[in-house]
Design a protein around this motif. Structure first.
Motif, short mmCIF file in Angstrom:
data_model
loop_
_atom_site.label_atom_id
_atom_site.label_comp_id
_atom_site.label_asym_id
_atom_site.label_seq_id
_atom_site.Cartn_x
_atom_site.Cartn_y
_atom_site.Cartn_z
N LEU A 181 0.83 -1.21 0.00
CA LEU A 181 0.00 0.00 0.00
C LEU A 181 0.86 1.26 0.00
O LEU A 181 0.57 2.24 -0.69
CB LEU A 181 -0.92 0.00 1.22
CG LEU A 181 -2.16 -0.88 1.15
CD1 LEU A 181 -2.85 -0.92 2.51
CD2 LEU A 181 -3.11 -0.39 0.08
N ASP A 182 1.95 1.22 0.79
CA ASP A 182 2.86 2.37 0.83
C ASP A 182 3.44 2.66 -0.56
O ASP A 182 3.52 3.82 -0.99
CB ASP A 182 4.00 2.11 1.82
CG ASP A 182 3.53 2.13 3.26
OD1 ASP A 182 2.43 2.65 3.50
OD2 ASP A 182 4.26 1.63 4.13
N LYS A 183 3.83 1.58 -1.23
CA LYS A 183 4.42 1.74 -2.56
C LYS A 183 3.37 2.27 -3.54
O LYS A 183 3.66 3.16 -4.36
CB LYS A 183 4.97 0.41 -3.05
CG LYS A 183 5.67 0.48 -4.39
CD LYS A 183 6.27 -0.87 -4.77
CE LYS A 183 6.99 -0.78 -6.13
NZ LYS A 183 7.57 -2.10 -6.50
N GLU A 184 2.17 1.72 -3.46
CA GLU A 184 1.10 2.13 -4.37
C GLU A 184 0.73 3.60 -4.18
O GLU A 184 0.48 4.32 -5.14
CB GLU A 184 -0.13 1.25 -4.13
CG GLU A 184 -1.36 1.63 -4.94
CD GLU A 184 -2.58 0.81 -4.56
OE1 GLU A 184 -3.70 1.35 -4.62
OE2 GLU A 184 -2.40 -0.37 -4.19
N ARG A 185 0.72 4.06 -2.92
CA ARG A 185 0.30 5.43 -2.62
C ARG A 185 1.48 6.39 -2.49
O ARG A 185 1.31 7.56 -2.19
CB ARG A 185 -0.53 5.43 -1.34
CG ARG A 185 -1.78 4.57 -1.45
CD ARG A 185 -2.61 4.58 -0.19
NE ARG A 185 -3.77 3.71 -0.29
CZ ARG A 185 -4.71 3.59 0.63
NH1 ARG A 185 -4.62 4.28 1.76
NH2 ARG A 185 -5.72 2.77 0.46
N ASN A 186 2.69 5.86 -2.67
CA ASN A 186 3.91 6.68 -2.64
C ASN A 186 4.04 7.45 -1.33
O ASN A 186 4.24 8.66 -1.31
CB ASN A 186 3.93 7.65 -3.82
CG ASN A 186 5.31 8.26 -4.03
OD1 ASN A 186 6.33 7.63 -3.70
ND2 ASN A 186 5.36 9.46 -4.55
N ILE A 187 3.92 6.72 -0.22
CA ILE A 187 4.09 7.32 1.09
C ILE A 187 5.15 6.55 1.87
O ILE A 187 5.52 5.43 1.53
CB ILE A 187 2.77 7.34 1.90
CG1 ILE A 187 2.21 5.91 2.04
CG2 ILE A 187 1.74 8.23 1.23
CD1 ILE A 187 0.94 5.85 2.87
#
Length: 252
Positions: free
Chosen positions: A239-245
């Motif tokens: 999810l972090d990678k997908e949302r760039n956070i």
């Protein structure tokens, strides 16, 4: 909550319990799908505790997720509880069972209906962890395993499967498995499903799997093992990678 991420519809949620597990299931549901959720219904024996939790969630939601979901408490001691519960479960897209229980929380027919129900929910049961404890009606478990038309099993075309975190532990440690007389092959571990979802070379089976995960009747039974923590960590990183956070520390 890992299989919940895969669901297509999450408008109506029913939660059993008002403890930390119930609180965090609601928090994560709002964080992940708050813009889609329309209603959250909490079922718990203690009305003050349930309302205290809902007040807390409402305050957090106002500050963080800003979901327009309605939140209410369903009193098990109320005169029309059974009818209200049946209606709520019939309309539920996700059902989180988080209470230690020694009898099924609801009859299977509230989920299965009379064969005319079109909505198939995701049911997560994490509250029972001993052979004499049980949250789900054995008839519901058996029905899913025997569902040759709508169920999914990666190795058997003519059967469905119960999604679990650890097959060996579930087989001997929870009432659902004991009272339903589940076999090892009736269960599929969530780690295997996550792998097949991304890497199954059989495209037809992969499509059937994803349809089941997204909109089929999925029951996930968990007792809490380390592989679940690992899978959760991987899901969070994805999810972090997908949302760039977040920050990536290559030498950590």
């Amino acid at each position: 909550m890992i299989p919940y991420i895969w669901r297509r519809n999450t408008e109506n949620i029913v939660v059993y319990g008002a403890g930390k597990q119930a609180l965090w299931h609601i928090r994560l549901a709002l964080a992940l799908q708050g813009n889609e959720i329309k209603s959250i219904i909490v079922v718990n024996r203690s009305e003050p505790r349930a309302k205290e939790m809902l007040d807390k969630v409402a305050q957090e939601n106002s500050a963080r997720w800003k979901s327009s979901a309605t939140m209410k408490y369903l009193d098990p001691s109320g005169p029309e509880f059974d009818q209200s519960l049946e209606t709520a479960l019939a309309d539920a897209d996700a059902i989180f069972c988080t209470v230690p229980s020694y009898k099924p929380l609801f009859p299977a027919k509230y989920i299965l209906g009379q064969g005319q129900r079109t909505k198939k929910p995701y049911v997560s049961a994490i509250g029972s962890w001993q052979p004499d404890m049980i949250e789900l009606d054995p008839d519901l478990v058996k029905s899913i395993v025997d569902d040759t038309e709508n169920g999914f099993h990666p190795e058997r075309d003519s059967a469905g499967a119960i999604l679990v975190d650890d097959r060996e532990t579930i087989l001997t440690h929870v009432g659902e498995a004991v009272q339903s007389q589940l076999k090892l092959d009736d269960m599929v571990e969530v780690g295997k499903i996550a792998h097949l979802r991304e890497h199954d070379p059989d495209q037809a089976r992969k499509e059937k799997l994803n349809r089941w995960l997204e909109e089929g009747l999925v029951v996930y039974k968990s007792v809490g093992v380390s592989v679940t923590d690992l899978a959760a960590g991987e899901a969070i990183l994805a999810l972090d990678k997908e949302r760039n956070i977040g920050f990536h520390l290559p030498d950590f």
